[in-house]
Design an enzyme around this catalytic site. Structure first.
Site, PDB file in Angstrom:
ATOM      1  N   ARG A  44       0.798  -1.192   0.000  1.00  0.00           N
ATOM      2  CA  ARG A  44       0.000   0.000   0.000  1.00  0.00           C
ATOM      3  C   ARG A  44       0.850   1.271   0.000  1.00  0.00           C
ATOM      4  O   ARG A  44       0.386   2.354  -0.323  1.00  0.00           O
ATOM      5  CB  ARG A  44      -0.880  -0.005   1.270  1.00  0.00           C
ATOM      6  N   GLY A  45       2.108   1.119   0.406  1.00  0.00           N
ATOM      7  CA  GLY A  45       2.949   2.277   0.694  1.00  0.00           C
ATOM      8  C   GLY A  45       3.128   3.286  -0.421  1.00  0.00           C
ATOM      9  O   GLY A  45       3.406   4.451  -0.168  1.00  0.00           O
ATOM     10  N   ASP A 101       7.554   2.924  -2.466  1.00  0.00           N
ATOM     11  CA  ASP A 101       7.783   4.004  -1.518  1.00  0.00           C
ATOM     12  C   ASP A 101       9.201   3.910  -0.946  1.00  0.00           C
ATOM     13  O   ASP A 101       9.901   4.909  -0.838  1.00  0.00           O
ATOM     14  CB  ASP A 101       6.739   3.988  -0.385  1.00  0.00           C
ATOM     15  N   LYS A 132      17.201   2.832   1.401  1.00  0.00           N
ATOM     16  CA  LYS A 132      18.012   2.619   2.612  1.00  0.00           C
ATOM     17  C   LYS A 132      19.080   1.593   2.259  1.00  0.00           C
ATOM     18  O   LYS A 132      18.952   0.416   2.604  1.00  0.00           O
ATOM     19  CB  LYS A 132      17.132   1.999   3.708  1.00  0.00           C
ATOM     20  N   PHE A 153      13.637   4.473  11.261  1.00  0.00           N
ATOM     21  CA  PHE A 153      12.244   4.058  11.066  1.00  0.00           C
ATOM     22  C   PHE A 153      11.477   5.280  10.565  1.00  0.00           C
ATOM     23  O   PHE A 153      11.329   6.264  11.289  1.00  0.00           O
ATOM     24  CB  PHE A 153      11.692   3.575  12.396  1.00  0.00           C
ATOM     25  N   VAL A 154      10.980   5.219   9.327  1.00  0.00           N
ATOM     26  CA  VAL A 154      10.315   6.406   8.761  1.00  0.00           C
ATOM     27  C   VAL A 154       8.829   6.145   8.516  1.00  0.00           C
ATOM     28  O   VAL A 154       8.404   4.999   8.303  1.00  0.00           O
ATOM     29  CB  VAL A 154      10.992   6.877   7.452  1.00  0.00           C
ATOM     30  N   ASP A 160       3.691   3.635   6.721  1.00  0.00           N
ATOM     31  CA  ASP A 160       3.014   3.497   8.016  1.00  0.00           C
ATOM     32  C   ASP A 160       3.917   3.035   9.147  1.00  0.00           C
ATOM     33  O   ASP A 160       4.984   2.451   8.925  1.00  0.00           O
ATOM     34  CB  ASP A 160       1.884   2.469   7.897  1.00  0.00           C
TER      35      ASP A 160
END
Ligand code: PRP
Length: 178
Positions: A44-45, A101, A132, A153-154, A160
């Site tokens: 979904r990102g 994403d 990353k 952690f983004v 999400d």
């Protein structure tokens, strides 16, 4: 139960918009003249990124979606990726741009590219908003990258934490406070 956390802005909405515009210009130049481009968003990102990106492309495009889910197991490097929702359309002979994403370990993108290559597209390219590289466990690298980021952690702009914060207009870094 969610842990307590705060979100620090890492990449502003304005910076994202400028980068998306630049990426779209490069992609439009690369695919100039094509009338068979399918932009594939990985759910979904990618839903916000793809929405902004396709509106900046100076090309006729079709949009399709694919949903993959990855499962961590005891040996992270052998993560399994499952396809939960496949493309609606055929991609044989088409130009395909896969939009992610974030590329973290790279297992999702690696698996999806393997799957799509077997369908014989004319060209298969990839675009990730965030990369990353320090977390990579596969050899995969996106052709177009918005921002290279450290191992933090983004959230936000589609990404999400426990299904929350996808609607933040910026990319934020999660800092746990307890
Ligand atoms: C996230 C992200 C990428 C993938 C990247 O998806 O959107 O698709 O993980 O990780 P990887 O490079 O280690 O494979 P997630 O499975 O959390 O699903 P979502 O997009 O629905 O949030």
């Amino acid at each position: 139960m969610h842990k307590n956390y705060v979100i620090d802005e890492m990449i502003s909405a304005k910076s994202i918009a400028a980068r998306v515009e630049a990426l779209a210009k490069d992609i439009s130049e690369h695919f100039a003249g094509t009338d068979k481009l399918v932009v594939v968003g990985l759910l979904r990102g990618s839903f916000i990124f793809i929405a902004d990106l396709v509106r900046e492309l100076d090309l006729p495009v079709e949009v399709d979606f694919l949903e993959a889910s990855s499962y961590g197991n005891s040996t992270e490097s052998s993560r399994e990726v499952r396809i939960l929702k496949d493309l609606r359309g055929e991609i044989e002979g088409r130009d395909v741009l896969v939009v992610e994403d974030i590329v973290d370990t790279g297992h999702t993108l690696h698996h999806v590219l393997h799957l799509l290559e077997a369908r014989n597209p004319a060209r298969l390219m990839t675009c990730a908003l965030l990369d990353k590289p320090s977390r990579r466990e596969t050899g995969v690298k996106a052709d177009y990258i918005g921002f290279e980021i450290p191992d933090e952690f983004v959230v936000g702009y589609g990404i999400d934490y426990a299904q929350r914060n996808r609607n933040l207009p910026y990319i934020g870094s999660v800092r746990f406070t307890s």
